[in-house]
Each structure stands twice: as structure tokens, then as C-alpha cells.
Motif scaffolding. Structure first.
Motif, PDB file in Angstrom:
ATOM      1  N   PHE A 159      -7.133   6.743  -0.661  1.00  0.00           N
ATOM      2  CA  PHE A 159      -6.031   7.514  -0.075  1.00  0.00           C
ATOM      3  C   PHE A 159      -5.294   6.705   0.986  1.00  0.00           C
ATOM      4  O   PHE A 159      -4.057   6.683   1.022  1.00  0.00           O
ATOM      5  CB  PHE A 159      -6.559   8.818   0.522  1.00  0.00           C
ATOM      6  N   PHE A 210      -3.919   2.570  -0.107  1.00  0.00           N
ATOM      7  CA  PHE A 210      -2.926   2.361  -1.156  1.00  0.00           C
ATOM      8  C   PHE A 210      -1.708   3.236  -0.909  1.00  0.00           C
ATOM      9  O   PHE A 210      -1.805   4.319  -0.315  1.00  0.00           O
ATOM     10  CB  PHE A 210      -3.518   2.697  -2.538  1.00  0.00           C
ATOM     11  N   ASP A 211      -0.557   2.743  -1.352  1.00  0.00           N
ATOM     12  CA  ASP A 211       0.650   3.566  -1.372  1.00  0.00           C
ATOM     13  C   ASP A 211       0.688   4.274  -2.715  1.00  0.00           C
ATOM     14  O   ASP A 211       0.549   3.648  -3.768  1.00  0.00           O
ATOM     15  CB  ASP A 211       1.902   2.698  -1.206  1.00  0.00           C
ATOM     16  N   TRP A 212       0.913   5.595  -2.666  1.00  0.00           N
ATOM     17  CA  TRP A 212       0.826   6.402  -3.881  1.00  0.00           C
ATOM     18  C   TRP A 212       2.198   6.563  -4.521  1.00  0.00           C
ATOM     19  O   TRP A 212       3.204   6.774  -3.848  1.00  0.00           O
ATOM     20  CB  TRP A 212       0.230   7.777  -3.558  1.00  0.00           C
ATOM     21  N   ARG A 256       4.076   8.340  -8.072  1.00  0.00           N
ATOM     22  CA  ARG A 256       3.976   9.141  -9.288  1.00  0.00           C
ATOM     23  C   ARG A 256       4.563   8.362 -10.460  1.00  0.00           C
ATOM     24  O   ARG A 256       5.667   7.837 -10.383  1.00  0.00           O
ATOM     25  CB  ARG A 256       4.711  10.466  -9.132  1.00  0.00           C
TER      26      ARG A 256
END
Length: 228
Positions: free
Chosen positions: A36, A39-41, A43
Motif C-alpha cells: 500500500f 507503490f503508487d496505485w 487502475r
């Protein structure tokens, strides 16, 4: 991430080395927060994901040949080698004249081409079950006394793999949406002679080794077992 090359050229192993080292140093309980916060999330698409499981079939077998257990499960033969020729590199064998030729087909092996060499890891009870274990690449052999031998892919005869489900569809034997493994097996059991001939149309033949640990995935790393 560290062992494979990113063909897109967007990343290198060096880009991942630091975060992978950090992951290896953390207890498993820290995994959710690690992914969480580190990392850059983003979609991708509509956000749906696809995951697969690792299937390890179990077939009946015996450590020795016995009534009801007549189908050999072979380890890799010593004469299976790499051949080099004008058409490229492939698996084969050297014949009595010193020429590199194609290795035996499934039919030739089933007819005894490797018999008498002491290559049998075990003996299977059902040729159809063993055939699908060849396709899967690894599995378990359950002996009459309850012991289990785990086996995994070690080598292949270098001959062409033919999908028998496709053959059944093309011949109109199974409908386009009916070529599941269960449907194929049911047809083969109902038509034993035709089923045996069908299996032989797949020239590919797999050789196994005994496994002492968990099965290995495509990266050569252990696949962990989780309860279902």
C-alpha cells in the motif's frame, strides 16, 4: 522482476532491486501495508483482475508393475539429446549410424521403444489419467498403501504437441463449447479404441522427475499451497 527482462524496455532489474530487498526483509504480516505505502496505485482497464490457480492432479499408481498398474511413468532417457542441424536446434537422438534423428513419438514409446531400460518412476493405473497429467506437467501418484509420490516435468521428446480437444471440435465430435477436459475424458471412456488413437495423435511425450518439495511454477519458484 529481478530475473526476467522487461521486453518493453520500461524497467530494468536495477529499478526493482531495492524494493525487492526490502520486501524480503519484512515479515509476511507486513505485506498489505508494504504494497500500500511503497507503490503508487493505478487502475488498469475497468479494475477487474484475473487470477489462476495451480492444479496438481492425483492419479492411481504403483511403485512396481502389478496387475491393474501397467502404464509406465518414465524419467528422462539418456539418449534424449539436443540435435543441431540446418533446420535448427531441437530434441532428438543419435541413431546407430551417428545421425541425429527425431525422438520417438508417443505411439512408439507406448509400443515399447523405451521398455527394458529401467526408466520407470512408477506405473499408472489409467492411461487417460496419465495422458492429462502429461498435459498438466506435474501431479501426485497415489500408491495402494496410501503413500504419495509427487512428480514434475523434467523433459519432453521434442515432438509436436497436438491439442486433442481441437481435433474433436474440428471433427464435429464435440460442440465448439463442449471440449472441456471432462467432456473429452467422457468421450474417450465411451470410445476406448478411438480414444487411444486420439491420444496418439498428440506426438508430444513428457518425462518426469520425482519431486521432494512443492511444485515449481513457470519462474522455477515453489508454488505455495493454500487451503480452499
Amino acid at each position: 522482476l529481478l530475473r526476467r527482462q522487461d521486453r518493453s524496455g520500461l524497467t530494468t532489474a536495477a529499478d526493482w532491486r531495492g524494493v525487492c530487498a526490502e520486501a524480503a526483509s519484512l515479515p509476511p504480516a507486513y505485506a498489505p501495508s508494504f504494497f500500500f505505502y511503497r507503490f503508487d496505485w493505478l487502475r488498469v482497464g475497468n479494475g477487474e483482475a484475473f487470477a489462476t490457480g495451480y492444479y496438481e492432479p492425483e492419479i492411481a499408481g504403483s511403485p512396481v508393475r502389478a496387475p491393474g498398474y501397467e502404464v509406465p511413468i518414465y524419467r528422462t532417457p539418456a539418449d534424449l539429446t539436443r540435435c543441431y542441424g540446418s533446420s535448427g536446434t531441437g530434441r532428438g537422438r543419435v541413431d546407430h549410424e551417428g545421425h541425429c534423428v527425431l525422438y520417438y513419438t508417443r505411439a512408439e514409446i507406448e509400443d515399447g521403444a523405451l521398455a527394458g531400460r529401467g526408466l520407470e518412476l512408477a506405473w499408472a493405473a489409467d492411461p487417460i489419467e496419465l495422458f492429462f497429467l502429461h498435459i498438466q506437467g506435474s501431479g501426485r501418484v497415489l500408491f495402494p498403501d496410501g503413500r504419495v509420490m509427487r512428480i514434475g516435468y523434467h523433459n519432453q521428446n521434442g515432438r509436436e504437441y497436438v491439442a486433442i480437444g481441437r481435433l474433436l471440435r474440428e471433427r464435429g465430435i464435440l460442440p465448439a463449447g463442449g471440449a472441456s477436459m471432462q467432456a473429452i475424458v467422457a468421450w474417450m471412456r465411451a470410445n476406448p479404441e478411438e480414444g487411444r488413437a486420439l491420444m496418439r495423435e498428440n506426438l508430444s511425450y513428457v518425462f518426469f522427475k520425482q519431486l521432494s518439495g512443492p511444485p515449481l511454477g513457470s519462474l522455477g519458484l515453489p508454488v505455495s499451497e493454500r487451503p480452499t
